[in-house]
Design a protein around this motif. Sequence first.
Motif, mmCIF file in Angstrom:
data_model
loop_
_atom_site.group_PDB
_atom_site.id
_atom_site.type_symbol
_atom_site.label_atom_id
_atom_site.label_comp_id
_atom_site.label_asym_id
_atom_site.label_seq_id
_atom_site.Cartn_x
_atom_site.Cartn_y
_atom_site.Cartn_z
ATOM 1 N N VAL A 146 43.801 72.711 -81.099
ATOM 2 C CA VAL A 146 43.941 73.466 -79.091
ATOM 3 C C VAL A 146 43.385 72.490 -78.696
ATOM 4 O O VAL A 146 43.515 71.760 -76.918
ATOM 5 C CB VAL A 146 43.667 74.498 -79.161
ATOM 6 N N GLY A 147 42.065 71.863 -79.114
ATOM 7 C CA GLY A 147 40.829 70.730 -78.149
ATOM 8 C C GLY A 147 40.835 69.663 -77.998
ATOM 9 O O GLY A 147 41.158 69.084 -76.904
ATOM 10 N N THR A 148 41.862 69.097 -78.981
ATOM 11 C CA THR A 148 42.896 67.843 -78.909
ATOM 12 C C THR A 148 43.816 67.609 -77.846
ATOM 13 O O THR A 148 43.956 66.654 -77.031
ATOM 14 C CB THR A 148 43.449 67.760 -80.381
ATOM 15 N N GLY A 149 45.310 69.081 -78.130
ATOM 16 C CA GLY A 149 45.821 68.616 -77.267
ATOM 17 C C GLY A 149 45.147 69.005 -75.344
ATOM 18 O O GLY A 149 45.890 68.229 -74.940
ATOM 19 N N ASN A 152 42.949 65.323 -74.655
ATOM 20 C CA ASN A 152 44.238 64.302 -74.153
ATOM 21 C C ASN A 152 44.962 64.579 -72.561
ATOM 22 O O ASN A 152 45.075 63.377 -72.077
ATOM 23 C CB ASN A 152 45.287 63.820 -75.947
ATOM 24 N N ALA A 153 45.487 65.950 -72.550
ATOM 25 C CA ALA A 153 46.026 66.256 -71.209
ATOM 26 C C ALA A 153 45.304 66.190 -70.139
ATOM 27 O O ALA A 153 45.804 64.855 -69.118
ATOM 28 C CB ALA A 153 46.629 68.047 -71.034
ATOM 29 N N LYS A 154 44.256 66.279 -70.366
ATOM 30 C CA LYS A 154 43.256 66.068 -68.888
ATOM 31 C C LYS A 154 43.063 64.453 -68.844
ATOM 32 O O LYS A 154 42.714 64.038 -67.517
ATOM 33 C CB LYS A 154 41.779 66.627 -69.474
ATOM 34 N N GLN A 188 49.406 73.380 -72.866
ATOM 35 C CA GLN A 188 49.210 74.638 -71.985
ATOM 36 C C GLN A 188 48.288 75.371 -70.646
ATOM 37 O O GLN A 188 48.371 75.568 -69.949
ATOM 38 C CB GLN A 188 50.239 75.855 -72.787
ATOM 39 N N LYS A 189 47.282 74.625 -71.935
ATOM 40 C CA LYS A 189 46.091 75.094 -71.469
ATOM 41 C C LYS A 189 45.212 74.219 -69.952
ATOM 42 O O LYS A 189 44.887 74.657 -69.243
ATOM 43 C CB LYS A 189 44.552 74.645 -72.271
ATOM 44 N N ALA A 190 45.660 72.793 -70.140
ATOM 45 C CA ALA A 190 45.287 71.954 -69.553
ATOM 46 C C ALA A 190 46.051 71.847 -67.727
ATOM 47 O O ALA A 190 45.953 72.245 -66.716
ATOM 48 C CB ALA A 190 46.078 71.085 -69.535
ATOM 49 N N LEU A 191 47.540 72.382 -68.447
ATOM 50 C CA LEU A 191 48.590 72.568 -67.413
ATOM 51 C C LEU A 191 47.966 74.373 -66.307
ATOM 52 O O LEU A 191 48.326 73.847 -65.877
ATOM 53 C CB LEU A 191 50.295 72.630 -68.058
ATOM 54 N N PRO A 195 47.503 73.150 -61.734
ATOM 55 C CA PRO A 195 48.675 73.914 -61.480
ATOM 56 C C PRO A 195 49.928 72.883 -60.200
ATOM 57 O O PRO A 195 50.934 72.900 -60.865
ATOM 58 C CB PRO A 195 48.471 74.687 -60.204
ATOM 59 N N GLU A 196 48.695 71.639 -59.861
ATOM 60 C CA GLU A 196 50.643 70.109 -59.438
ATOM 61 C C GLU A 196 50.579 69.793 -60.150
ATOM 62 O O GLU A 196 51.110 68.298 -60.017
ATOM 63 C CB GLU A 196 49.367 69.775 -58.145
ATOM 64 N N VAL A 197 50.679 69.778 -61.638
ATOM 65 C CA VAL A 197 50.829 69.312 -62.959
ATOM 66 C C VAL A 197 52.445 69.656 -63.233
ATOM 67 O O VAL A 197 52.019 71.311 -63.417
ATOM 68 C CB VAL A 197 49.859 68.968 -64.082
#
Length: 352
Positions: A146-149, A152-154, A188-191, A195-197
């Motif tokens: 979860v931390g990895t995803g 990378n998203a951030k 999903q957590k990063a999204l 909210p503007e992504v």
Amino acid sequence: MKSFMQWKVLWAVVLCVAIAAGVMAVKAEAADKVTLVVSIRGLDNPYHANYAEGAKALGEILGLPVDVLSTEADSQKGIADIKAEVARTGGNMVLNLDPNQAPDVVPIAKILEDAGVYWVNWWNKPDDIKVTDYKYWIAHITFDSVGTGYFNAKELFKTFKTPNKGKIIALQGLLANTPAIERFQGLQKALAENPEVELVQWEGADWDRTKGYNATKAMLVAHPDIDGVWSANDEMAMGAIQALKEAGLAGKVLVNGTDGIPEIFDAIKEGLACSTVLQDAKYQAQLGLSMALAAKEGKLDVAALPAKYRSFKIPGVEVTRENVDQVVKEFLESTPTYDLTDFFARFVEEAK
């Protein structure tokens, strides 16, 4: 008195007996040695190939034979190969397992428990299966997916023309695969925090480069104005980069990966990818095999281990353009000498 010919024949017989005895002694010694076994998806993936490298390096240090089993992404083959290996070694083996999918763990566990083979499992297991219910299953270990995803998203969102505002597409791994599920949860957590992504489309590409390429190419037809490609692993990321090159978007639209294969480091240096997380498979192999061997030799009391050490997470190495050269030098250009005296030195938290 024996003739010269008789002595010659006698010495030949003695020599043959001595040679035969020596061969038998060597075979007996070899038969007594524990075989270090790793089961992976295949050597065509550099990440999985590093499992084999790590295991072989440990085998050389310990003077023990090493067998590498490849599922070739076929769960039934993986299960059958482990069963055959148990029969071949007479159960005188230890196993470091990276199963094809989570459901594979249950039949493999039965084979190994029945044979009394100590083993360590990585990444995948059904959520309702408890390691503590098994005698020979030492531990289930995974990375903080979860931390990895999320990481990378951030990092990907930072690369947009307007940081943290834009559209992305995503490449998911095997949908029944635990790290694939958890890495997507990190996205999903990063999204949710940004909210503007907008995630406009995602496709499963089974960790495969060609499928990643095809999926990205198809999604670009529907969404040519994206700002980034989130990928659950490096192989799919490399496929996405090829599709972006063909669309004239490489370097303008960046990709992230996970695993730490050599090509993704080059892509980060070239400005085609923003980040990856190195999952050190050499360490994974050596840690799992060392734990299993210690248990087999009576040096690790599995039943006495706290529950948190039977299922736990360790960290990966977060890689960006700032530290990519250092990571390549330390982990790719050589095999580190790992301190395996404390099996839980990298413990982060218990894994459910």
